[in-house]
Design an enzyme around this catalytic site. Structure first.
Site, PDB file in Angstrom:
ATOM      1  CG  ASP A  36      -2.128   1.001   1.321  1.00 41.19           C
ATOM      2  OD1 ASP A  36      -2.968   0.299   0.887  1.00 41.19           O
ATOM      3  OD2 ASP A  36      -1.798   2.345   1.055  1.00 41.19           O
ATOM      4  CG  ASN A  94     -12.448  -0.751   2.893  1.00 46.38           C
ATOM      5  OD1 ASN A  94     -12.582  -0.914   4.436  1.00 46.38           O
ATOM      6  ND2 ASN A  94     -11.287   0.098   3.092  1.00 46.38           N
ATOM      7  CD  GLU A 102      -9.610   5.944   0.201  1.00 45.93           C
ATOM      8  OE1 GLU A 102      -8.353   6.339  -0.591  1.00 45.93           O
ATOM      9  OE2 GLU A 102      -9.368   6.501   1.324  1.00 45.93           O
ATOM     10  CG  HIS A 107      -8.116  -2.669  -3.170  1.00 43.00           C
ATOM     11  ND1 HIS A 107      -8.861  -2.132  -3.839  1.00 43.00           N
ATOM     12  CD2 HIS A 107      -7.817  -2.123  -2.137  1.00 43.00           C
ATOM     13  CE1 HIS A 107      -9.347  -0.971  -2.973  1.00 43.00           C
ATOM     14  NE2 HIS A 107      -8.853  -1.288  -1.915  1.00 43.00           N
ATOM     15  CG  HIS A 109      -6.665  -3.105   2.789  1.00 41.15           C
ATOM     16  ND1 HIS A 109      -5.979  -1.625   2.390  1.00 41.15           N
ATOM     17  CD2 HIS A 109      -7.619  -1.818   2.130  1.00 41.15           C
ATOM     18  CE1 HIS A 109      -6.864  -0.538   1.690  1.00 41.15           C
ATOM     19  NE2 HIS A 109      -8.056  -1.753   1.590  1.00 41.15           N
TER      20      HIS A 109
END
Ligand code: 5GP
Length: 116
Positions: A36, A94, A102, A107, A109
């Site tokens: 990230d 998310n 966003e 994806h 994390h």
């Protein structure tokens, strides 16, 4: 009707097409992973399917069993490679507006390296 229209111009799509430079730390037929850009923990990795899936709902509803297995196997591989398999880690994906997503390419994390 499609769940959500995939935006081909999202930044992860550009990384996947190698239009934006990025240090790829893992890659196979179905998955890539990289660190990230703004890490929230000593280890903060992102694992994503190569297929054009907007988010976890799109992925779990529309991806093949092989793609789904590949993504979660990759998470396990990355945890081992980055030495957090035993110390532990957190995975987050998310999803959508309320999930605070966003970038509209699924994806996962992977966060670790300290007690979160
Ligand atoms: P989201 O909020 O969509 O779940 O998370 C997007 C993540 O992507 C954020 O943690 C952000 O720091 C990371 N990110 C955004 N742009 C880039 C980029 O160009 N390269 C990398 N490696 N990470 C990015």
């Amino acid at each position: 009707m499609a769940y959500k229209t995939y935006d081909n111009d999202n930044i992860f799509a550009k990384i996947l097409r190698k239009e934006i430079p990025c240090d790829i730390i893992f890659e196979n037929n179905h998955v890539i992973a990289f660190k990230d850009l703004h890490p929230k923990a000593p280890i903060h990795l992102l694992a994503l399917p190569k297929g054009a899936y907007v988010d976890m709902s799109d992925f779990t509803n529309n991806a093949s069993t092989e793609e789904i297995a590949a993504l979660f196997r990759a998470v396990g591989e990355l945890a081992k490679t980055y030495g957090i398999n035993d110390s532990g880690y957190r995975i987050i994906s998310n999803c959508g507006i309320d999930g605070g997503q966003e970038i509209p390419h699924l994806h996962i994390h992977i966060l670790g390296g300290k007690q979160l």
